[in-house]
Design an enzyme around this catalytic site. Structure first.
Site, mmCIF file in Angstrom:
data_model
loop_
_atom_site.group_PDB
_atom_site.id
_atom_site.type_symbol
_atom_site.label_atom_id
_atom_site.label_comp_id
_atom_site.label_asym_id
_atom_site.label_seq_id
_atom_site.Cartn_x
_atom_site.Cartn_y
_atom_site.Cartn_z
ATOM 1 N N TRP A 127 0.867 -1.192 0.000
ATOM 2 C CA TRP A 127 0.000 0.000 0.000
ATOM 3 C C TRP A 127 0.900 1.237 0.000
ATOM 4 O O TRP A 127 1.840 1.330 0.799
ATOM 5 C CB TRP A 127 -0.891 -0.013 1.240
ATOM 6 C CG TRP A 127 -1.823 1.153 1.339
ATOM 7 C CD1 TRP A 127 -2.588 1.691 0.349
ATOM 8 C CD2 TRP A 127 -2.104 1.934 2.514
ATOM 9 N NE1 TRP A 127 -3.334 2.735 0.824
ATOM 10 C CE2 TRP A 127 -3.055 2.915 2.154
ATOM 11 C CE3 TRP A 127 -1.648 1.898 3.834
ATOM 12 C CZ2 TRP A 127 -3.557 3.844 3.059
ATOM 13 C CZ3 TRP A 127 -2.143 2.816 4.740
ATOM 14 C CH2 TRP A 127 -3.095 3.775 4.349
ATOM 15 N N ASP A 208 -1.046 -5.580 9.189
ATOM 16 C CA ASP A 208 -1.994 -4.531 8.812
ATOM 17 C C ASP A 208 -3.289 -5.232 8.383
ATOM 18 O O ASP A 208 -3.323 -5.904 7.354
ATOM 19 C CB ASP A 208 -1.409 -3.708 7.655
ATOM 20 C CG ASP A 208 -2.310 -2.536 7.288
ATOM 21 O OD1 ASP A 208 -3.431 -2.432 7.847
ATOM 22 O OD2 ASP A 208 -1.904 -1.721 6.425
ATOM 23 N N ALA A 210 -6.713 -4.353 7.357
ATOM 24 C CA ALA A 210 -7.612 -3.257 6.979
ATOM 25 C C ALA A 210 -8.869 -3.752 6.263
ATOM 26 O O ALA A 210 -9.761 -2.954 5.971
ATOM 27 C CB ALA A 210 -6.864 -2.255 6.084
ATOM 28 N N LYS A 243 -13.360 -0.045 6.107
ATOM 29 C CA LYS A 243 -13.956 -0.739 4.963
ATOM 30 C C LYS A 243 -15.069 -1.689 5.406
ATOM 31 O O LYS A 243 -16.154 -1.688 4.825
ATOM 32 C CB LYS A 243 -12.886 -1.550 4.220
ATOM 33 C CG LYS A 243 -11.532 -0.907 4.171
ATOM 34 C CD LYS A 243 -11.414 0.154 3.111
ATOM 35 C CE LYS A 243 -10.125 0.931 3.346
ATOM 36 N NZ LYS A 243 -9.666 1.698 2.237
HETATM 37 N N1 PLP Z 1 -3.845 -0.354 5.355
HETATM 38 C C1 PLP Z 1 -4.172 -0.621 4.091
HETATM 39 C C2 PLP Z 1 -3.498 -1.742 3.389
HETATM 40 C C3 PLP Z 1 -5.134 0.149 3.438
HETATM 41 O O1 PLP Z 1 -5.441 -0.127 2.167
HETATM 42 C C4 PLP Z 1 -5.743 1.211 4.133
HETATM 43 C C5 PLP Z 1 -6.719 2.072 3.457
HETATM 44 O O2 PLP Z 1 -6.826 2.176 2.278
HETATM 45 C C6 PLP Z 1 -5.378 1.432 5.464
HETATM 46 C C7 PLP Z 1 -4.430 0.633 6.036
HETATM 47 C C8 PLP Z 1 -5.933 2.533 6.316
HETATM 48 O O3 PLP Z 1 -7.237 2.769 6.265
HETATM 49 P P1 PLP Z 1 -7.954 3.918 7.107
HETATM 50 O O4 PLP Z 1 -6.909 4.792 7.695
HETATM 51 O O5 PLP Z 1 -8.817 4.621 6.151
HETATM 52 O O6 PLP Z 1 -8.703 3.193 8.176
#
Ligand code: PLP
Length: 394
Positions: A127, A208, A210, A243
């Site tokens: 990411w 991570d 998510a 999400k």
């Molecule tokens: N980690 C990954 C791999 C993600 O794709 C995302 C969001 O796109 C996040 C963490 C963090 O998401 P948020 O800060 O919107 O909760």
């Protein structure tokens, strides 16, 4: 003062969103930004969330501070969701954070306090935000092999060989499920090998998580996280509720640390809370209270799980549709990987030039690395999209 600054790099996804908005073609297709969309192209408020919000609005008695770790009931419910009863809570501490990004940031700061400048391994690719965040925290950023551009699967042998060469004090960022950007994921048997490797080398897993529930279901998606954390003495885990609860703008996530024992967990937790205190003092409550309300009420939880299943099944259905449309037109299985990938994204493996051509000539928007958001695939125009993808990939 500000004359000393130079322009910061622009965020590519936000720039792409701007270009899409400015495109006047009614046939344009947005496969760029990473939010779930329904068949009308809308990112809906889930019904379970709406009901929880109604309860919160009518029952809330005070807006007083909750404390540095945030909503305690949320923390307990999130640990139950991820681990059920499979983890000794005396070794675990959790702080509610503003989004998954907030939890990544807090945990990176915590690790930096323990091991400044540690080697920090991310998947190649990962990411986009992981990279600047880890650099900003002062880590020595390295990559481990991950995506095989030929098979569009995971280069598992090479990944494992790199992990086997790590040492205690190194940090390895793993996507718990639904790898972003590739969509290629580890099998349970591969997770078992990763867990064994980490247990042997002593490298710290930084998971991570998510997209829990966006791949194959909550249980299947939690497999790797549960296995790794059951196998090692110490780990950290960044959870996002953006999400799977559709709470993107409410900014809800959790930073979780697992220590060797309760005494070390307390000390590490004091440092984690100290990081939070110096950054934003306390997290916002609303999204966390929504998640707590849903997860601790049997009827709301069942409704949420049904809605989550609907989102997941729609993404799997659209994956199959695109693979089938391309197969029918090209008589080849070259894009069948889209239907075996899981999560919200797939990396198509197109050149930058092909991505640009799709945008200019067909109004199809995806990130420059050819990542598509499968939730944005247009069911009614899958044939046209397949033709366009085939035309630029020849
Ligand atoms: N980690 C990954 C791999 C993600 O794709 C995302 C969001 O796109 C996040 C963490 C963090 O998401 P948020 O800060 O919107 O909760």
């Amino acid at each position: 003062m500000f004359e000393t600054l130079t322009q910061a790099p622009s965020d590519k996804i936000l720039a792409l969103m701007g270009e899409y908005a400015a495109d006047q073609r009614s046939t344009k297709i947005d496969l760029g930004v990473g939010v779930y969309k329904d068949e009308k192209g809308v990112t809906p408020v889930m019904t379970s969330v709406r009901k929880a919000e109604e309860r919160i609005l009518s029952n809330e008695k005070t807006k007083t501070y909750l404390g540095i770790a945030g909503n305690k009931g949320f923390g307990a419910a999130v640990l139950d969701l991820i681990f059920e009863d499979g983890l000794d809570r005396s070794r675990v501490r959790i702080a509610q954070t503003p989004g998954g990004t907030g939890s990544l940031w807090v945990l990176m700061q915590l690790i930096t306090r323990a091991r400044p400048g540690a080697s920090f391994y991310v998947s190649d690719p990962t990411w986009a935000n992981h990279v600047p965040m880890a650099k900003q925290a002062g880590f020595d950023l390295k990559t481990y092999p991950y995506f095989d551009t030929e098979t569009r699967g995971v280069k598992f042998d090479e990944m494992l060989a790199t992990l086997n060469g790590l040492k205690a004090g190194d940090v390895v960022l793993l996507h718990g499920c639904c790898h972003n950007p590739t969509g290629a994921n580890l099998t349970p048997a591969q997770w078992d090998q990763v867990a064994d490797s980490l247990a042997r080398t002593g490298a710290l897993p930084f998971i991570d998580l998510a997209y829990l529930g966006f791949g194959d279901g909550i249980e299947a998606d939690a497999y790797g996280t549960r296995k790794v954390i059951a196998s090692v003495p110490e780990a950290v885990l960044a959870f996002s509720g953006s999400k799977n609860f559709g709470l993107y703008k409410e900014r809800v996530g959790a930073a979780i640390l697992v220590a060797r024992n309760a005494a070390e967990a307390d000390i590490a937790n004091s440092q984690m809370l100290n990081v939070v205190r110096g950054a934003y003092s306390q997290p916002p409550d609303h999204g966390a209270e929504v998640i707590r309300t849903i997860l601790t009420d049997a009827a709301l939880r069942a409704e949420w799980e049904t809605e989550l299943t609907e989102m997941r099944n729609r993404m799997i259905y659209l994956r199959e549709k695109l693979s089938a449309a391309i197969r029918e037109r090209s008589n080849s299985t070259d894009f069948d990987f889209v239907s075996s990938h899981r999560g919200m994204f797939s990396l198509l493996g197109l050149t930058n030039e092909a991505v640009e051509k799709l945008k200019q000539e067909n109004g199809v928007y995806m990130t420059g690395d050819s990542r598509i958001n499968v939730a944005g695939l247009p069911e009614a125009k899958m044939g046209e999209l397949a033709d366009a993808i085939l035309a630029v990939s020849r």
